[in-house]
Design a protein around this motif. Structure first.
Motif, PDB file in Angstrom:
ATOM      1  N   LEU A   1       0.736  -1.180   0.083  1.00 60.23           N
ATOM      2  CA  LEU A   1      -0.080  -0.089   0.043  1.00 60.23           C
ATOM      3  C   LEU A   1       0.903   1.185  -0.028  1.00 60.23           C
ATOM      4  CD1 LEU A   1      -3.060   0.895   0.016  1.00 60.23           C
ATOM      5  CD2 LEU A   1      -2.794   1.112   2.651  1.00 60.23           C
ATOM      6  N   LEU A   2       1.919   1.357   0.973  1.00 60.85           N
ATOM      7  CA  LEU A   2       2.763   2.408   0.880  1.00 60.85           C
ATOM      8  C   LEU A   2       3.541   2.854  -0.666  1.00 60.85           C
ATOM      9  CD1 LEU A   2       4.445   4.598   2.315  1.00 60.85           C
ATOM     10  CD2 LEU A   2       6.109   2.630   3.437  1.00 60.85           C
TER      11      LEU A   2
ATOM     12  N   GLY B   1       4.364  10.518   9.817  1.00 59.51           N
ATOM     13  CA  GLY B   1       4.396  10.559   8.264  1.00 59.51           C
ATOM     14  C   GLY B   1       3.660   9.419   7.596  1.00 59.51           C
ATOM     15  N   ALA B   2       4.563   8.472   7.117  1.00 61.29           N
ATOM     16  CA  ALA B   2       3.673   7.480   6.408  1.00 61.29           C
ATOM     17  C   ALA B   2       3.243   6.191   7.586  1.00 61.29           C
ATOM     18  CB  ALA B   2       4.420   6.794   5.251  1.00 61.29           C
TER      19      ALA B   2
ATOM     20  N   ASN C   1       4.459  10.906  -2.620  1.00 64.11           N
ATOM     21  CA  ASN C   1       6.035  10.862  -2.131  1.00 64.11           C
ATOM     22  C   ASN C   1       5.953  10.962  -0.683  1.00 64.11           C
ATOM     23  OD1 ASN C   1       8.578  11.561  -2.736  1.00 64.11           O
ATOM     24  ND2 ASN C   1       8.454  13.679  -2.291  1.00 64.11           N
ATOM     25  N   LEU C   2       5.393   9.935   0.061  1.00 61.44           N
ATOM     26  CA  LEU C   2       5.259   9.707   1.073  1.00 61.44           C
ATOM     27  C   LEU C   2       6.610   9.642   2.075  1.00 61.44           C
ATOM     28  CD1 LEU C   2       2.073   7.545   1.392  1.00 61.44           C
ATOM     29  CD2 LEU C   2       2.268   9.955   1.672  1.00 61.44           C
ATOM     30  N   THR C   3       7.550   8.711   1.234  1.00 63.19           N
ATOM     31  CA  THR C   3       8.847   8.560   1.670  1.00 63.19           C
ATOM     32  C   THR C   3       9.926   8.591   0.476  1.00 63.19           C
ATOM     33  OG1 THR C   3      10.380   6.769   2.552  1.00 63.19           O
ATOM     34  CG2 THR C   3       8.269   6.145   1.368  1.00 63.19           C
ATOM     35  N   ALA C   4      11.126   9.028   0.888  1.00 67.16           N
ATOM     36  CA  ALA C   4      12.465   9.022  -0.064  1.00 67.16           C
ATOM     37  C   ALA C   4      12.801   7.696  -0.432  1.00 67.16           C
ATOM     38  CB  ALA C   4      13.276   9.970   0.253  1.00 67.16           C
TER      39      ALA C   4
ATOM     40  N   ASN D   1       3.044   5.956  -2.627  1.00 71.45           N
ATOM     41  CA  ASN D   1       4.325   6.745  -2.677  1.00 71.45           C
ATOM     42  C   ASN D   1       4.450   7.164  -3.956  1.00 71.45           C
ATOM     43  OD1 ASN D   1       6.108   7.598  -1.019  1.00 71.45           O
ATOM     44  ND2 ASN D   1       7.717   6.094  -2.024  1.00 71.45           N
ATOM     45  N   ALA D   2       4.201   6.432  -5.054  1.00 78.65           N
ATOM     46  CA  ALA D   2       4.382   6.926  -6.425  1.00 78.65           C
ATOM     47  C   ALA D   2       3.473   8.251  -6.899  1.00 78.65           C
ATOM     48  CB  ALA D   2       3.718   5.955  -7.337  1.00 78.65           C
TER      49      ALA D   2
END
Length: 213
Positions: free
Chosen positions: A36-37, A82-83, A45-48, A41-42
């Motif tokens: 799901l993340l 955050g995420a 942009n939840l995480t680098a 994220n695509a």
């Protein structure tokens, strides 16, 4: 089979769980969260971190490295989650722990609500607000934060959420001796624990700070 294929990822998660003394059955819901993340994220942009295997180590296993230190807690607030890190992996691993995911960013909060819904996490809820604005004084046994801010700043914005005798569980890289020397009045250092995150060579420490009665 590549290092990021589903079978390889499951193997990495399961071996990491074994190293942390956690049930291999957690691999399924953890991988569901990871999938799901990755999808969100695509666009959001939840995480680098984008490599799936790195996400397993740097997000899932890093978060779960403090699971043993949540034993005996009933209510935990994850500040600036955050995420959902470390809050969602901890909620998956500890269904008896009520986790409040505190996040002021609207896009991240939307993801968190969807993750809680899709994963069926009855023990997790989302508070879309800044930690200092959360009006739940003394309602939590502990607060946690992962690479959020110096210890004194974390306590300034979230210390009111902790009951007397409760704790801050602060996740850090290197041992933060300078920060430890600047703890505010009303708090005392309980301990600094070196964490062994499976698959990660970098230093990790958990700082436990108690709120005095």
């Amino acid at each position: 089979m590549t290092a990021s294929s589903p079978d390889a990822l499951r193997g990495t998660v399961e071996s990491g769980l074994a190293a942390l003394g956690l049930d291999a059955a957690l691999a399924g819901p953890l991988l569901d969260y990871l999938a799901l993340l990755q999808r969100w994220n695509a666009a959001y942009n939840l995480t680098a971190v984008r490599d799936p295997r790195q996400m397993v180590v740097l997000h899932l296993l890093d978060s779960l490295a403090i699971a043993a230190h949540t034993e005996g807690l009933q209510r935990l607030a994850d500040l600036g989650t955050g995420a959902g890190l470390p809050g969602i992996p901890l909620a998956i691993a500890r269904p008896d722990l009520q986790v409040t995911l505190v996040e002021s960013n609207g896009k991240k909060a939307r993801f968190l609500r969807e993750a809680v819904r899709q994963l069926g996490l009855a023990n997790a809820r989302v508070a879309e607000t800044r930690a200092e604005a959360l009006d739940e004084p003394g309602a939590h046994d502990a607060i946690t934060a992962r690479a959020l801010a110096p210890l004194a700043e974390i306590l300034a914005v979230g210390g009111h959420l902790v009951r007397p005798g409760g704790r801050l569980l602060a996740m850090k890289g290197q041992r933060p001796d300078t920060e430890l020397a600047a703890l505010p009045a009303g708090w005392r250092l309980e301990g600094v624990h070196r964490l062994d995150v499976p698959g990660l060579a970098a230093e990790r420490h958990l700082v436990v700070v108690e709120r005095l009665s």
